[in-house]
Design a protein around this motif. Structure first.
Motif, PDB file in Angstrom:
ATOM      1  N   PHE A   1       0.823  -1.215   0.000  1.00  0.00           N
ATOM      2  CA  PHE A   1       0.000   0.000   0.000  1.00  0.00           C
ATOM      3  C   PHE A   1       0.856   1.263   0.000  1.00  0.00           C
ATOM      4  CE2 PHE A   1      -3.808   2.313   0.512  1.00  0.00           C
ATOM      5  CZ  PHE A   1      -3.544   3.357   1.378  1.00  0.00           C
ATOM      6  N   SER A   2       1.810   1.315   0.918  1.00  0.00           N
ATOM      7  CA  SER A   2       2.621   2.545   1.040  1.00  0.00           C
ATOM      8  C   SER A   2       3.464   2.774  -0.216  1.00  0.00           C
ATOM      9  CB  SER A   2       3.529   2.474   2.275  1.00  0.00           C
ATOM     10  OG  SER A   2       4.337   1.316   2.210  1.00  0.00           O
ATOM     11  N   ILE A   3       4.057   1.677  -0.743  1.00  0.00           N
ATOM     12  CA  ILE A   3       4.865   1.811  -1.959  1.00  0.00           C
ATOM     13  C   ILE A   3       3.998   2.295  -3.121  1.00  0.00           C
ATOM     14  CG2 ILE A   3       6.247   0.531  -3.631  1.00  0.00           C
ATOM     15  CD1 ILE A   3       7.006  -1.387  -1.349  1.00  0.00           C
ATOM     16  N   GLY A   4       2.805   1.753  -3.185  1.00  0.00           N
ATOM     17  CA  GLY A   4       1.899   2.136  -4.267  1.00  0.00           C
ATOM     18  C   GLY A   4       1.511   3.597  -4.205  1.00  0.00           C
ATOM     19  N   ILE A   5       1.276   4.092  -2.995  1.00  0.00           N
ATOM     20  CA  ILE A   5       0.881   5.501  -2.848  1.00  0.00           C
ATOM     21  C   ILE A   5       1.993   6.427  -3.334  1.00  0.00           C
ATOM     22  CG2 ILE A   5       0.378   7.294  -1.152  1.00  0.00           C
ATOM     23  CD1 ILE A   5      -1.984   5.546  -1.684  1.00  0.00           C
ATOM     24  N   ILE A   6       3.232   6.118  -2.932  1.00  0.00           N
ATOM     25  CA  ILE A   6       4.370   6.971  -3.335  1.00  0.00           C
ATOM     26  C   ILE A   6       4.534   6.968  -4.850  1.00  0.00           C
ATOM     27  CG2 ILE A   6       6.884   7.222  -3.181  1.00  0.00           C
ATOM     28  CD1 ILE A   6       6.669   6.014  -0.325  1.00  0.00           C
ATOM     29  N   LEU A   7       4.504   5.779  -5.440  1.00  0.00           N
ATOM     30  CA  LEU A   7       4.638   5.685  -6.898  1.00  0.00           C
ATOM     31  C   LEU A   7       3.502   6.411  -7.619  1.00  0.00           C
ATOM     32  CD1 LEU A   7       5.707   1.939  -7.271  1.00  0.00           C
ATOM     33  CD2 LEU A   7       7.147   3.962  -7.603  1.00  0.00           C
ATOM     34  N   LEU A   8       2.320   6.313  -7.030  1.00  0.00           N
ATOM     35  CA  LEU A   8       1.162   6.968  -7.644  1.00  0.00           C
ATOM     36  C   LEU A   8       1.322   8.482  -7.634  1.00  0.00           C
ATOM     37  CD1 LEU A   8      -1.656   6.662  -8.872  1.00  0.00           C
ATOM     38  CD2 LEU A   8      -2.596   6.714  -6.546  1.00  0.00           C
TER      39      LEU A   8
ATOM     40  N   ILE B   1       2.139  13.566 -10.640  1.00  0.00           N
ATOM     41  CA  ILE B   1       2.874  14.824 -10.880  1.00  0.00           C
ATOM     42  C   ILE B   1       3.401  14.851 -12.312  1.00  0.00           C
ATOM     43  CG2 ILE B   1       4.966  16.115 -10.247  1.00  0.00           C
ATOM     44  CD1 ILE B   1       4.528  15.065  -7.354  1.00  0.00           C
ATOM     45  N   GLY B   2       3.976  13.735 -12.758  1.00  0.00           N
ATOM     46  CA  GLY B   2       4.497  13.671 -14.118  1.00  0.00           C
ATOM     47  C   GLY B   2       3.388  13.869 -15.158  1.00  0.00           C
ATOM     48  N   LEU B   3       2.243  13.277 -14.918  1.00  0.00           N
ATOM     49  CA  LEU B   3       1.126  13.411 -15.842  1.00  0.00           C
ATOM     50  C   LEU B   3       0.625  14.847 -15.925  1.00  0.00           C
ATOM     51  CD1 LEU B   3      -0.939  10.161 -15.040  1.00  0.00           C
ATOM     52  CD2 LEU B   3       0.343  10.654 -17.138  1.00  0.00           C
ATOM     53  N   PHE B   4       0.546  15.500 -14.781  1.00  0.00           N
ATOM     54  CA  PHE B   4       0.087  16.891 -14.785  1.00  0.00           C
ATOM     55  C   PHE B   4       1.023  17.780 -15.595  1.00  0.00           C
ATOM     56  CE2 PHE B   4      -2.740  16.144 -11.047  1.00  0.00           C
ATOM     57  CZ  PHE B   4      -3.867  16.733 -11.575  1.00  0.00           C
ATOM     58  N   TYR B   5       2.326  17.591 -15.402  1.00  0.00           N
ATOM     59  CA  TYR B   5       3.293  18.418 -16.121  1.00  0.00           C
ATOM     60  C   TYR B   5       3.203  18.160 -17.634  1.00  0.00           C
ATOM     61  CZ  TYR B   5       7.695  20.416 -17.682  1.00  0.00           C
ATOM     62  OH  TYR B   5       8.634  21.169 -18.354  1.00  0.00           O
ATOM     63  N   ASN B   6       3.128  16.890 -17.988  1.00  0.00           N
ATOM     64  CA  ASN B   6       3.029  16.537 -19.402  1.00  0.00           C
ATOM     65  C   ASN B   6       1.743  17.088 -20.021  1.00  0.00           C
ATOM     66  OD1 ASN B   6       3.956  15.031 -21.776  1.00  0.00           O
ATOM     67  ND2 ASN B   6       2.192  13.692 -21.386  1.00  0.00           N
ATOM     68  N   HIS B   7       0.645  17.017 -19.267  1.00  0.00           N
ATOM     69  CA  HIS B   7      -0.632  17.532 -19.743  1.00  0.00           C
ATOM     70  C   HIS B   7      -0.556  19.036 -20.011  1.00  0.00           C
ATOM     71  CE1 HIS B   7      -4.935  17.874 -20.234  1.00  0.00           C
ATOM     72  NE2 HIS B   7      -4.961  18.834 -19.305  1.00  0.00           N
ATOM     73  N   TYR B   8       0.148  19.747 -19.124  1.00  0.00           N
ATOM     74  CA  TYR B   8       0.287  21.204 -19.288  1.00  0.00           C
ATOM     75  C   TYR B   8       1.014  21.523 -20.595  1.00  0.00           C
ATOM     76  CZ  TYR B   8       1.984  25.946 -18.546  1.00  0.00           C
ATOM     77  OH  TYR B   8       2.278  27.272 -18.712  1.00  0.00           O
ATOM     78  N   GLN B   9       2.113  20.811 -20.855  1.00  0.00           N
ATOM     79  CA  GLN B   9       2.877  21.048 -22.073  1.00  0.00           C
ATOM     80  C   GLN B   9       2.046  20.744 -23.336  1.00  0.00           C
ATOM     81  OE1 GLN B   9       6.022  22.291 -22.370  1.00  0.00           O
ATOM     82  NE2 GLN B   9       6.088  22.619 -20.152  1.00  0.00           N
ATOM     83  N   LEU B  10       1.333  19.628 -23.293  1.00  0.00           N
ATOM     84  CA  LEU B  10       0.511  19.254 -24.448  1.00  0.00           C
ATOM     85  C   LEU B  10      -0.622  20.253 -24.691  1.00  0.00           C
ATOM     86  CD1 LEU B  10       0.171  15.389 -23.915  1.00  0.00           C
ATOM     87  CD2 LEU B  10       1.430  16.556 -25.732  1.00  0.00           C
TER      88      LEU B  10
END
Length: 818
Positions: free
Chosen positions: A562-569, A574-583
């Motif tokens: 659970f904890s590992i999954g939360i961190i990775l998520l 964050i990466g998706l938000f940044y990529n979405h902004y650029q696109l």
């Protein structure tokens, strides 16, 4: 006394359909052709013929029915009649007769001699004798060949062929309705066969004698029983079964239900032993027997068994009957919805395949069940369907009148109900026979109750007496719920209270028996529901246990991951938000450019559309002008023509050109360049024709055109057809300046089609006249009808009626006028 469950005449239709003797397969299947030998195929054809004749309630005679059975089973027609004289040897011309090439067979006949000549003569005689339908010329041709066969048999001096020729002569007299002469001939053949000491020949003679004697002739059962015992001793199982079926038919119609039940079961077992797969025509009558014995379990068992074997053998030709049987059983058990579905399935099968019986029985049961559910509108819609599928025999007419009477009575429309009950009575008197007696008894019982409910004890008593009289004549002692209730009301009105109480008690007994059946059904349903719920609970318990075990195994892994999954998520988000902004930034710039591009293209497309519409209108305008020019040229030409025929031809051409010109004018002037407003167009076309022929008020027009738009490719040929038909009516329907009426109607139907009718009340014309059929106008109408893929018909009866039905094209179907 036989007690029949009748909430509303269900047993009537059980009797009419289910007691269809013990008959085998009517529809030929792949199984039959590959796995049945000649004997079984012959049994199949005979049984199928008997079945078809029986369920049609003798509206189709047995010999014609067997010929139809051969056609349905894709077997040679000769299978229905050549068993006695076809000894397996090749006979020249035989195939030609089977293929209806009679001229070819007649050319071969002089080249044959002795037994071969006799067999071909018998084949030719049988061909005409057993043709479906009753034509005098066929009987005369048959008799000619029979006499030639008898003459050749006497010259040859072989008793076998003399007997075969005599047997066919006896069958001829049956077809000619001379039963006395027929019996005399069959009896003579039986007497001579006994002296030969040949059991097979005697059995065949007895078979023919018994088969063609009337049902009430005491010699019928004697002859068939002796033939059955002879075939049994010869181990001829198929012929033994055939005789048993004919014998049990006698017992069944005589009302000996217990004996008939025993014989049906015996035949059923023999059929299974010899590998005869099509047993559903034997199990079907057992449904009726167990229904009147109140053994609903066996009735349901054999109803399901009939459907199973019918579907297993792919015997779909008579599937309508077996779905009807099962539906009737469901109806008596209170499963109205299931019954209605099966009735509708039966009705659908009847209207799409060979009519294996009076299909109006399915119609009646559908209507009756719908009325029970208070679905009167749908019931009336099924009655309306008889316009498309009209009755074809007197039995169908009887059932249709009964259907209408019952429906209107259920709806409370007593005047209409009485009208159709009276009509039913008139038709009942024309169909009374051992096969239809039960149907008529139930019809009269309902009619008696109808008048009793109205308070008309006199009329109610008349029809109750008809039930008693017919029951005595036909040996049917039935306790009918409707009749008992009618007698209770009649005696109550007349003050015979003691008698009325007895009739009410009888009515209550029948009603209570129905309640017991319903109550038992409820118990059965509760048992089924209980067992179902119990199984569902067991399944749910097993599923819960499995989920608990799986949950314990997953908890430990879940806590670790659970904890590992939360961190990775979080990193992924964050990466998706940044990529979405650029696109988004890039896409915004692209969208701005695309919008400008699309806007410019839209403007260009609009201009092209406007230009295209203008060009199309200009084309229509020029075509219209060109056609007007042609008309003017033709008009000028008429001034120099003195020949009346040529002048009439040019005038007709002008009218046709005007019909086309008018359409192009409408398209040019209309905002809609794809279709024509038909009411406006047809009215203007008729006005033009009236002016062209200077009709004044001599001929009056009645125009009923539905408000609709029609695409040009259909409007032009339709306009030409109307022009041609109206012109012909004006010119030929009212000679010597007679007055008259021409009616034109155009409407859309509920089957996605248009229906055009043009009718006049003139002198009519000879439809069979070659001159009328081959005229240029009629040829033009037929050619234009083919362009429309239309169904065209013309009738001449107190005038002329032209009908044209054609399918709507996609434009019309998608853009109806509201």
């Amino acid at each position: 006394m036989i007690i029949i469950k009748t909430i509303n005449m269900k047993a009537l239709y059980f009797f009419s359909f289910l007691m269809a003797i013990s008959f085998q397969n009517y529809g030929q299947t792949k199984l039959t052709k590959e796995h049945y030998d000649i004997k079984k195929n012959r049994l199949l054809i005979k049984a199928a013929g008997m079945y078809l004749s029986s369920v049609s309630q003798r509206t189709v005679d047995i010999d014609s029915a067997m010929v139809l059975a051969c056609t349905a089973n894709r077997l040679p027609i000769s299978f229905s009649f050549d068993e006695g004289y076809n000894d397996g040897n090749y006979v020249r011309g035989n195939e030609m007769v089977n293929q209806n090439n009679i001229n070819g067979a007649l050319k071969i006949l002089p080249k044959t001699e002795k037994a071969e000549r006799i067999k071909l003569l018998l084949q030719l005689a049988s061909h005409y004798l057993f043709k479906p339908g009753e034509k005098k010329e066929d009987l005369e041709k048959s008799l000619t060949y029979i006499r030639q066969a008898i003459e050749q048999s006497n010259l040859l001096g072989i008793l076998k062929w003399r007997h075969q020729s005599s047997i066919l002569l006896g069958k001829y007299y049956v077809q000619a309705n001379n039963l006395i002469e027929s019996k005399k001939i069959f009896s003579k053949v039986v007497s001579e066969s006994r002296k030969l000491n040949k059991p097979k020949s005697l059995a065949e003679a007895l078979n023919n004698k018994g088969s063609y004697l009337p049902l009430d002739d005491p010699d019928k059962e004697k002859a068939l029983t002796e033939a059955m015992l002879l075939y049994k001793s010869l181990n001829e199982k198929e012929l033994e079964i055939e005789m048993r079926m004919k014998i049990l038919t006698i017992h069944f119609w005589a009302g000996n239900i217990d004996l008939a039940e025993k014989e049906f079961l015996e035949v059923y077992e023999i059929q299974k032993k010899i590998g005869f797969k099509h047993t559903h025509y034997t199990t079907a009558p057992l449904i009726f027997i167990y229904t009147i014995k109140n053994n609903k379990n066996k009735a349901l068992f054999y109803a399901i068994e009939s459907v199973k074997t019918m579907e297993a053998t792919n015997d779909i030709v008579c599937a309508d009957n077996f779905y009807l049987h099962l539906g009737s059983v469901y109806s008596t058990m209170g499963h109205t919805e299931e019954a209605i579905n099966l009735y509708k399935k039966s009705f659908d099968k009847r209207t799409k395949s060979i009519n294996s019986g009076s299909w109006h029985k399915s119609l009646y049961l559908i209507i009756e069940a719908l009325c029970q559910e208070k679905k009167y509108k749908e019931a009336l819609e099924y009655i309306k369907m008889t316009d498309t599928y009209p009755p074809k025999n007197k039995v169908d007419v009887f059932y249709l009148a009964l259907s209408k009477a019952s429906t209107y009575e259920e709806m409370g429309n007593t005047s209409e109900a009485e009208k159709f009950y009276i009509e039913m009575d008139k038709h009942a008197q024309q169909i009374i026979s051992p096969q239809t007696a039960i149907a008529v008894l139930f019809g009269y019982s309902k009619m008696s109750l109808f008048y009793a409910k109205k308070g008309d004890a006199v009329q109610a008593k008349i029809y109750a007496e008809k039930v008693f009289d017919l029951g005595k004549k036909t040996n049917h002692s039935l306790k009918l719920q409707d009749l008992e209730l009618a007698l209770f009301k009649i005696d109550s009105i007349n003050g015979k209270y003691h008698s009325s109480i007895n009739h009410f008690q009888n009515f209550t007994k029948i009603k209570d028996s129905l309640y017991d059946i319903f109550k038992n059904r409820k118990i059965e349903e509760l048992k089924i529901q209980y067992e179902t719920l119990k199984k569902e609970e067991d399944i749910q318990n097993l599923e819960v246990k499995s989920k608990l075990q799986q949950s314990k195994l997953d908890k430990s892994n879940l806590l670790i991951n659970f904890s590992i999954g939360i961190i990775l998520l979080l990193f992924v988000i964050i990466g998706l938000f940044y990529n979405h902004y650029q696109l988004k930034q890039k896409n915004n710039k692209k969208l701005e450019l695309k919008e400008k591009e699309i806007s410019l293209k839209n403007i260009n497309l609009q201009n092209l559309v406007i230009e295209k519409e203008w060009l199309i209108k200009e084309i229509h305008h020029r075509v219209k002008n060109n056609l007007q020019t042609v008309m003017s040229l033709l008009n000028s030409q008429t001034e120099f023509i003195e020949d009346d025929l040529a002048l009439s031809t040019i005038k007709s051409s002008q009218h046709r050109i005007h019909a086309m010109s008018l359409i192009h004018q409408k398209l040019y002037m209309s905002e809609n360049i794809a279709s024509i407003n038909m009411p406006l167009y047809i009215n203007e076309l008729v006005e033009y024709l009236k002016d062209a022929f200077n009709l004044s008020q001599r001929i009056r027009f009645i125009i009923e055109i539905e408000e609709l738009e029609m695409e040009v490719t259909q409007a032009i040929p339709l306009g030409l057809i109307i022009n041609e038909a109206v012109t012909n009516a004006i010119k030929y329907a009212f000679p010597d300046n007679k007055k008259g009426i021409i009616s034109i109607s155009l409407a859309s139907t509920n089957t996605n089609e248009y229906l055009l009718k043009i009718q006049d009340d003139g002198i009519g014309f000879n439809i069979n006249s070659d001159k009328a059929n081959n005229s240029f106008g009629m040829s033009l109408i037929r050619g234009l009808s083919e362009d429309l893929d239309a169904t065209f018909s013309i009738e001449s009866n107190k005038g002329t009626l032209l009908k044209l039905s054609f399918e709507k094209n996609s434009l019309d179907a998608q853009q109806p006028i509201l």
